[in-house]
Design an enzyme around this catalytic site. Structure first.
Site, mmCIF file in Angstrom:
data_model
loop_
_atom_site.group_PDB
_atom_site.id
_atom_site.type_symbol
_atom_site.label_atom_id
_atom_site.label_comp_id
_atom_site.label_asym_id
_atom_site.label_seq_id
_atom_site.Cartn_x
_atom_site.Cartn_y
_atom_site.Cartn_z
ATOM 1 N N HIS A 195 -65.087 6.085 -13.904
ATOM 2 C CA HIS A 195 -65.809 7.230 -13.737
ATOM 3 C C HIS A 195 -65.917 7.650 -12.339
ATOM 4 O O HIS A 195 -66.067 8.697 -11.684
ATOM 5 C CB HIS A 195 -67.121 7.067 -14.422
ATOM 6 C CG HIS A 195 -68.049 8.429 -14.231
ATOM 7 N ND1 HIS A 195 -68.930 8.289 -13.293
ATOM 8 C CD2 HIS A 195 -68.191 9.375 -14.951
ATOM 9 C CE1 HIS A 195 -69.501 9.621 -13.384
ATOM 10 N NE2 HIS A 195 -69.020 10.263 -14.441
ATOM 11 N N ARG A 317 -63.366 19.909 -16.951
ATOM 12 C CA ARG A 317 -64.107 18.651 -17.989
ATOM 13 C C ARG A 317 -65.414 19.574 -18.322
ATOM 14 O O ARG A 317 -66.104 19.643 -17.453
ATOM 15 C CB ARG A 317 -64.026 17.441 -17.146
ATOM 16 C CG ARG A 317 -62.847 16.752 -17.138
ATOM 17 C CD ARG A 317 -63.352 15.572 -16.150
ATOM 18 N NE ARG A 317 -62.102 14.663 -16.239
ATOM 19 C CZ ARG A 317 -61.290 14.850 -14.976
ATOM 20 N NH1 ARG A 317 -61.855 15.673 -14.131
ATOM 21 N NH2 ARG A 317 -60.354 13.845 -14.940
ATOM 22 N N ARG A 373 -61.292 21.611 -21.450
ATOM 23 C CA ARG A 373 -61.463 20.532 -22.446
ATOM 24 C C ARG A 373 -62.662 20.686 -23.246
ATOM 25 O O ARG A 373 -63.684 20.622 -22.618
ATOM 26 C CB ARG A 373 -61.094 19.126 -21.902
ATOM 27 C CG ARG A 373 -60.990 18.125 -22.899
ATOM 28 C CD ARG A 373 -60.737 16.785 -22.056
ATOM 29 N NE ARG A 373 -61.894 16.430 -21.335
ATOM 30 C CZ ARG A 373 -61.969 15.527 -20.459
ATOM 31 N NH1 ARG A 373 -60.828 14.385 -20.381
ATOM 32 N NH2 ARG A 373 -62.884 14.854 -19.934
ATOM 33 N N GLY A 522 -52.983 13.135 -20.986
ATOM 34 C CA GLY A 522 -53.984 12.744 -20.398
ATOM 35 C C GLY A 522 -53.622 10.987 -20.117
ATOM 36 O O GLY A 522 -54.102 10.329 -21.027
ATOM 37 N N THR A 523 -52.750 11.030 -18.803
ATOM 38 C CA THR A 523 -52.222 9.720 -18.670
ATOM 39 C C THR A 523 -53.395 8.584 -18.471
ATOM 40 O O THR A 523 -52.936 7.502 -18.358
ATOM 41 C CB THR A 523 -51.066 9.937 -17.550
ATOM 42 O OG1 THR A 523 -51.941 10.501 -16.515
ATOM 43 C CG2 THR A 523 -50.011 10.623 -18.038
ATOM 44 N N CYS A 587 -52.541 15.886 -16.831
ATOM 45 C CA CYS A 587 -53.779 16.210 -16.179
ATOM 46 C C CYS A 587 -54.370 14.753 -15.878
ATOM 47 O O CYS A 587 -55.641 15.056 -15.295
ATOM 48 C CB CYS A 587 -54.573 17.214 -16.884
ATOM 49 S SG CYS A 587 -55.182 16.444 -18.770
#
Length: 633
Positions: A195, A317, A373, A522-523, A587
């Site tokens: 994070h 996000r 998203r 979303g790797t 992304c």
């Protein structure tokens, strides 16, 4: 007379070659002492540079007034020097634009875009033993500040004009405001896609994560690191390009490129660094095929990205918006609601806030695509964790401690990254998806009616592994769009797509493409679910894996093309078999890593999306991929 090895060994200090290199008037340069020999040396240096078409490191000697060239080789150079030399050689006609672009390592652009420590100050700190720890370099750049452990206090101290570094064991979404206010972020845990790392890069913050030597004591407000005690309020410096933690305050040099483009403190003609950057980006834009978007969820991030050449938002996000100001309490009301009606009442409070957020972003991005998203993280992330925090929030919300504590416990999951999150939230609580879709479409309609901007929203449903999940969520989005357009008397073009971030999504991409107008890889999560490892805990064994040669690199930093990449390739192939015009992008954080960008080009992606300050790096890597491809034909 000094010999070459004496100079290399540091036994002798060489005299300056020309007048420009003189450090004091007392020094005598070769240009002054032997002007004819100096002219001859200058001539042969130019001949060698033209012959080898590169800057040369020339060894020479002078005997009885005669010049002898001993050897020459391509000279070592800093990143900034490499950029300048490449541009100069194009100007001189020695190389063309393509060769100049290929000579530059994309990461070298960081030296133009980030603040850096003064080299002499940093070397002095190293000699004095003030470099006390090293973590993972998660957010490039350099900064100094007072140590502060609690995000709320970061806001208070920065409001008073203090420079602050937020130091945490690890960060969570509720720390977002403190992270935004801090000069830099330092954590004891976490990997390159934790994070703290993700948010710091998107915000453009200097960040070091996974610094396991730190022993943080929140209660006594200090930390220990390798036998040194650092108290709250002490100055530390962190280098987000190397991962180093340094005691004390070091001087930094700002980015002239950002001073021209963003802060407007410099005019373009006043900065040689900016002129070099501008030329390189012009050349890269002419060569690349991949589009480059930005990961951004705030207007200021979007503005920075546009200044750096972003061509849309590839990931907005929405969860970060819920931590702003008072809206966190409306979010918590929604979470503790016992029935759909109570949940809708709480969501009605959030709706106007989300709508204004989206309007602000749409105004900045104008007619460029904006991929939003829907809610992704598990709901427990929005609730307090410690008993003290639970008691404070319960009192604020007018409920009992036991009631809120029970709700927190009920939402606790053994593995939240694989739990009730992503599209699963919207399926169980469809009113959440409905509210977010309404906020997006109302914002788009109002911006179009009020300001004449033709917005292009793209609604992205996360964590889809089965086509029926997407069908369920798409139905809600389309219903809301129809209702909002009828009410406003205007329509806006929109797309609905999904993130491919779990293996089943890639393996069944042909089915999912029946409902999706676009895919975005979303790797971060796709790497996590393919490897079966937690991206927040990988730091505990990453170093051992690399040292033992099990892994050649951190797969959360550089895309694993043999594993994760094969799933991506399969998804592109299967998706476009069903929908030929399927738009596909990436992304995850890999979208700004050069080798990963080149892989994305090779498998036919339409765009990459990355944090704002990675945009120029992604552009250069995309240009190099196109040049390399043309060279093979």
């Amino acid at each position: 007379n000094a010999q070459g090895e004496d100079v290399v060994a540091g036994i002798r200090t060489p005299q300056p070659i020309n007048r420009r290199q003189k450090a004091s008037p007392q020094e005598v340069s070769l240009e002054e002492a032997m002007p004819e020999v100096y002219k001859e040396l200058e001539h042969y240096c130019k001949v060698l540079e033209r012959h080898f078409r590169d800057m040369q490191d020339v060894e020479f000697t002078i005997q009885r007034g005669k010049l002898f060239i001993l050897q020459t080789r391509s000279g070592k150079r800093t990143g900034l020097a490499a950029l300048r030399i490449a541009v100069d050689m194009v100007t001189e006609g020695l190389i063309d634009e393509e060769e100049a672009l290929m000579r530059i390592e994309p990461e070298q652009l960081n030296q133009l875009l980030r603040p850096v420590f003064d080299p002499e100050e940093k070397e002095k700190a190293r000699k004095e033993g003030r470099v006390v720890a090293k973590g993972l370099p998660a957010g490039p750049g350099a900064t100094s500040g007072h140590v502060v452990f609690f995000p709320s206090e970061v806001e208070e101290r920065t409001a008073k004009g203090e420079e602050v570094i937020l130091v945490r064991v690890e960060t969570s979404p509720e720390d977002i405001r403190g992270m935004s206010a801090a000069q830099g972020i330092l954590t004891a845990r976490g990997g390159m896609t934790s994070h703290a790392a993700l948010v710091a890069r998107q915000m453009g913050k200097v960040c070091v994560v996974g610094c396991e030597a730190l022993r943080i004591d929140y209660k006594n407000r200090h930390l220990e690191v390798n036998g040194r005690l650092i108290r709250e309020g002490d100055y530390i410096s962190i280098d987000g390009s190397t991962g180093e933690v340094i005691l004390g305050k070091l001087k930094t040099r700002p980015s002239e490129v950002l001073e021209v483009l963003v802060e407007k403190r410099l005019k373009p003609e006043e900065s040689q660094s900016y002129q070099i950057y501008h030329k390189l980006m012009q050349w890269a834009d002419r060569k690349r095929k991949l589009r480059v978007r930005v990961n951004a969820d705030r207007p200021e991030q979007a503005s920075l990205a546009l200044a750096l050449g972003a061509e849309g938002i590839g990931l907005c996000r929405t969860e970060h918006m819920f931590f702003e100001g008072e809206r966190i309490y409306a979010m918590r009301e929604m979470i503790i609601a016992q029935d759909p009606e109570s949940r809708r009442e709480a969501l009605d409070k959030l709706l106007p806030m989300q709508r204004e957020d989206f309007k602000a972003i749409f105004r900045v991005m104008r007619d460029l695509p904006v991929t939003i998203r829907t809610l992704d993280p598990p709901l427990h992330e929005f609730l307090p964790h410690s008993d003290d925090e639970i008691a404070q929030v319960a009192e604020r919300m007018g409920i009992s401690f036991d009631e809120l504590k029970a709700k927190v416990e009920s939402l606790r999951e053994a593995n939240p990254m694989l739990g009730h999150r992503g599209c699963r939230l919207g399926i169980v609580y469809p009113e959440i998806t409905r509210m977010q879709a309404r906020a997006i479409f109302e914002a788009a309609c109002e911006v179009k009616l009020e300001e004449g901007i033709e917005v292009h929203p793209e609604i992205m449903i996360p964590l889809v592994g089965h086509v029926e999940e997407l069908r369920d969520q798409r139905r809600i989005v389309d219903e809301v769009a129809k209702e909002v357009f009828a009410r406003y008397g205007v329509e806006v073009p929109y797309k609905v797509g999904t993130m491919i971030e779990i293996p089943r999504g890639a393996l069944t991409a042909d089915e999912i493409a029946q409902q999706a107008e676009f895919f975005s890889f979303g790797t971060n999560d796709l790497t996590q679910t393919t490897y079966g490892i937690s991206r927040d805990d990988v730091g505990k064994f990453l170093r051992a894996y690399v040292e033992k040669g099990i892994w050649d690199f951190d797969p959360f930093v550089k895309l694993d093309t043999k594993g994760v990449g094969q799933l991506m390739m399969l998804a592109v192939e299967k998706g476009r078999e069903v929908r030929a015009d399927l738009k596909v992008g990436i992304c995850g954080e890999h979208g700004g890593e050069p080798s990963s960008v080149k892989f994305c080009h090779s498998i036919g992606l339409d765009y990459v999306s990355c944090s704002p300050l990675r945009i120029p790096i992604a552009k250069l890597a995309a240009a190099q991929a196109a040049i390399e491809e043309n060279g093979k034909k």
